[in-house]
Design an enzyme around this catalytic site. Structure first.
Site, PDB file in Angstrom:
ATOM      1  N   LYS A 139     -11.136  22.121   1.077  1.00  0.00           N
ATOM      2  CA  LYS A 139     -10.639  21.274  -0.019  1.00  0.00           C
ATOM      3  C   LYS A 139      -9.134  21.058   0.120  1.00  0.00           C
ATOM      4  CE  LYS A 139     -11.082  25.433  -2.798  1.00  0.00           C
ATOM      5  NZ  LYS A 139     -11.938  26.100  -3.760  1.00  0.00           N
ATOM      6  N   SER A 179      -9.457  27.969 -10.348  1.00  0.00           N
ATOM      7  CA  SER A 179      -8.150  27.376 -10.049  1.00  0.00           C
ATOM      8  C   SER A 179      -8.130  25.901 -10.458  1.00  0.00           C
ATOM      9  CB  SER A 179      -7.848  27.528  -8.559  1.00  0.00           C
ATOM     10  OG  SER A 179      -7.807  28.892  -8.226  1.00  0.00           O
TER      11      SER A 179
END
Ligand code: COA
Length: 162
Positions: free
Chosen positions: A40, A127
């Site tokens: 990512k 997160s």
């Protein structure tokens, strides 16, 4: 027995620190392994993620932070770690974590994965959620270590975070 706790930590949250604190009580040495180039896109670069997590865990004696790239099992072997630690939050983590553990075990039989259940207050913490909440102006001080708040707010000010 030594363990690694791998992840992206973009940024580290109270949930990650909780898993690190509890794992450090179980293993002789715990290495928090920060992946350099995760699949990512990250808000923070690897050195920034390492700096934040290092400050967040400096109260734990037998923990260190290292950067790695490539396969997690190879990094575990390279650092003489027999165990990969992961945190399990809500039930949907189970599918992802069990698949990852099986893949890792197929690649390297000598490395075991140990999952710790996240504490209740961190069950829905991630997160991405922290970044989303902070970007919308809400208070994140109960979600991340103190030293993460300012770098995160500063970074978000200079980024178009979606
Ligand atoms: N508390 C709070 N949040 C937690 C948490 C906890 N206890 N445990 C995980 N999370 C969150 C993270 O914040 C992260 O949130 P985000 O998706 O919003 O960023 C999410 O859960 C994923 O966890 P993270 O620990 O960052 O792991 P990851 O999924 O980013 O990392 C690797 C996975 C790096 C370990 C894995 O991709 C890997 O091993 N890659 C290397 C290549 C490899 O070996 N592949 C074979 C294995 S399949």
């Amino acid at each position: 027995m030594n363990a690694i706790y791998p992840g992206t930590f973009d940024p580290v949250t109270n949930g990650h620190v909780d898993i690190a604190e509890r794992s450090a009580k179980i293993f002789n040495q715990l290495i928090i392994a920060v992946i350099k180039s995760p699949n990512k896109k990250t808000l923070f670069n690897c050195d920034e993620r390492i700096e934040m997590i290092t400050k967040s865990i400096n109260h734990i004696k037998n923990v260190k932070v290292m950067k790695y790239s490539g396969l997690t099992v190879n990094f575990a072997k390279k650092t003489n770690s027999e165990v990969i630690v992961r945190g399990l939050r809500i039930t949907s983590d189970f599918e992802y974590e069990s698949e990852m553990a099986l893949v890792n075990r197929r690649m390297e039989k000598s490395i075991e994965t140990v999952c710790l259940f996240s504490s209740l207050e961190n069950q829905i913490l991630s997160s991405s959620r922290v970044k989303e909440i902070a970007s919308l102006g809400a208070n994140i001080s109960t979600l991340v270590p103190k030293n993460v708040c300012i770098p995160l707010l500063t970074k978000l000010k200079n980024h178009d975070y979606k």
